[in-house]
Design a protein around this motif. Structure first.
Motif, short mmCIF file in Angstrom:
data_model
loop_
_atom_site.label_atom_id
_atom_site.label_comp_id
_atom_site.label_asym_id
_atom_site.label_seq_id
_atom_site.Cartn_x
_atom_site.Cartn_y
_atom_site.Cartn_z
N ARG A 277 -9.05 5.42 25.62
CA ARG A 277 -7.62 5.70 25.80
C ARG A 277 -7.37 7.13 26.27
NH1 ARG A 277 -4.15 5.46 21.34
NH2 ARG A 277 -5.96 5.47 19.95
N PHE A 278 -8.27 8.03 25.97
CA PHE A 278 -8.05 9.42 26.36
C PHE A 278 -9.17 9.90 27.26
CE2 PHE A 278 -6.39 9.10 21.99
CZ PHE A 278 -5.05 9.31 22.25
N GLN B 141 -9.47 14.49 24.62
CA GLN B 141 -10.12 14.10 23.36
C GLN B 141 -10.75 15.30 22.65
OE1 GLN B 141 -9.93 10.94 22.09
NE2 GLN B 141 -10.80 11.85 20.24
N ASP C 5 -12.50 4.16 22.56
CA ASP C 5 -11.71 3.06 23.12
C ASP C 5 -11.21 3.37 24.53
OD1 ASP C 5 -9.77 4.92 22.70
OD2 ASP C 5 -8.77 3.86 21.07
N SER D 236 -12.85 9.23 24.27
CA SER D 236 -12.71 8.44 23.04
C SER D 236 -13.39 7.10 23.22
CB SER D 236 -11.24 8.25 22.70
OG SER D 236 -10.67 7.36 23.61
#
Ligand code: GUN
Ligand code: ZN
Length: 450
Positions: free
Chosen positions: A184-185, A190, A182, A180
């Protein structure tokens, strides 16, 4: 009701699903196809048969007449790669070098949404130009490629099933599923989140369907295959598509990566990826246990003869498939396959079907070849009675063929003295020039007055 109908007069080809495929064609030399809206406003076949028998019933329905032409069901392509249009005609010494040297570099370009949109427009136009009205297609590993393809298919009213290509290892970074933005994953998580979001956005919208799309076991981690299987269990009417048993080196690689599974095919079963609506491309190097597993699970094979000949992969064993009783149908497998034209694919299937046969049974019958790319393919996709045929209730997807499209076609078809001879001449000599018109079913929309 009659006012919303249209009729088409020509020779008409369709298939009796209850009969053995090689003798399943129904052919009216002077036929009438009547189409009109069903309860949902979708254009479907209302009646089909001989012109003489039907014309009284449909007096007042406008008739478009195509003298000397043949109306046939739109073709169903069970396996094609949207991001490989530019890969056609890239020779390589087998599947794995072909993927590495030609295919992955081109698929990497689909990170660019404008390349996706431009390619989607060409791809859908090329399918329709060749008479294909339903396709199960791989997109690339970039969500933008899935969105672009669905959007274009919806606009052109093609019945299209596609999905995000899942591949989180053993390929260059440009084609692996991306993390992702950002951060985060991780990329695997994702890719599954993206797949589920795309199911929600597109599956069942008009004529579109989603397919969970692990590229093939060697390009997916265990976690990714497990996640794909969980999605497949949660969304039972979503399709699954992948590749299996295409090439000896590929099989060896898959066996080394998943040694606990009984076979390459069984690996997919172990992750919940063998069920109805699961379509596996190639299925060449199977043993009897694999074939029994295909049958028991309800999975189906997309047979890709032009690709298998081009990449030197091997020959689909029709006799063994029929003995085991699993479903199959034809597919172009562009860009491993060499043409968008179903006529070229059917001719390649004729060559493949000859392999390993006795002298008495030359190869597959012309009606069987044509059935595999229409009614048989629809049945293998779980869409029997919806597409791939022109029986009452089927969506009104059809093509108008011109047997005089080239001087040689005109000359050869004029002296065909049976239906099989005519169909075979079209298969051997045909290509996009044969397809005079492609008609896709459309919803009759009420346009609000303003
Ligand atoms: N196996 C994994 N990916 C592919 C592909 O893109 N084409 C073919 N023919 N086989 C594959
Ligand atoms: Zn493929």
């Amino acid at each position: 009701m009659l006012a919303a109908m249209n009729a088409y007069r020509a020779a008409i080809l369709r298939f009796d699903p209850a009969r053995e495929p090689g003798r399943s064609a129904i052919y009216d030399e002077d036929g009438l196809l009547v189409v009109g809206p069903d309860a949902n406003g979708m254009q479907v076949v209302q009646a089909v048969g001989s012109y003489q028998e039907l014309r009284e019933r449909f007096l007042g329905v406008p008739i478009e007449h195509f003298p000397g032409r043949i109306i046939a069901p739109g073709f169903v392509d069970m396996h094609i790669h949207f991001p490989q249009t530019n890969v056609i005609a890239s020779p390589a010494d087998g599947l794995l070098p072909w993927l590495e040297n030609h295919t992955y570099p081109e698929e990497g370009r689909f990170s660019d949404p404008s390349h996706c949109a431009e390619s989607a427009a060409f791809f859908i136009a090329e399918l329709l130009r060749n008479g294909v009205t339903t396709a199960l297609a791989f997109a690339s590993s970039h969500p933008a490629s899935v969105t672009a393809l669905f959007a274009r298919a919806q606009q052109q009213r093609l019945r299209l099933i596609t999905g995000l290509c899942l591949m989180d290892r053993h390929a260059p970074a440009g084609v692996l599923n991306g993390a992702s933005m950002d951060g985060r994953f991780d990329a695997t998580e994702q890719s599954l989140i993206d797949s589920e979001a795309l199911i929600g956005q597109w599956h069942g919208r008009g004529r579109l369907g989603y397919a969970i799309t692990p590229r093939f076991a060697p390009s997916c981690s265990e976690a990714q295959l497990r996640g794909a299987g969980e999605l497949a269990a949660r969304y039972g009417d979503v399709w699954i598509q992948s590749h299996v048993a295409e090439n000896r080196d590929e099989i060896e690689w898959a066996r080394a990566l998943f040694p606990a599974s009984c076979s390459y095919l069984a690996t997919y079963g172990d992750f919940g990826l063998l069920r109805e609506r699961a379509i596996y491309a190639h299925c060449l190097h199977f043993d009897e246990q694999d074939r029994a597993l295909m049958h028991a699970s309800g999975a189906a094979a997309a047979v890709c003869p032009s690709s298998n000949l081009f990449l030197g992969s091997g020959f689909f064993d029709y006799t063994a498939a029929d003995r085991a009783g699993f479903h199959y149908g034809l597919a172009s497998d562009v860009g491993g396959g060499t043409s968008f034209s179903p006529f070229h694919t059917m001719l390649a299937a004729f060559y493949v079907g000859r392999e390993g046969r006795s002298k008495q049974a030359l190869s597959l019958a012309p009606q069987h070849l044509w059935w595999q790319h229409t009614t048989g393919a629809a049945q293998a996709l779980g869409l029997a009675g919806t597409v791939g045929n022109l029986l009452p209730g089927c969506e009104a997807d059809f093509i108008v063929l011109n047997p005089q499209a080239t001087p040689l076609l005109a000359r050869r078809t004029a002296c065909a003295d049976s239906l099989d001879e005519l169909l075979f001449a079209l298969i051997v000599l045909g290509d996009d020039r044969l397809v005079q018109r492609t008609v896709v079913s459309q919803a009759l929309l009420t346009i609000p007055a303003n």
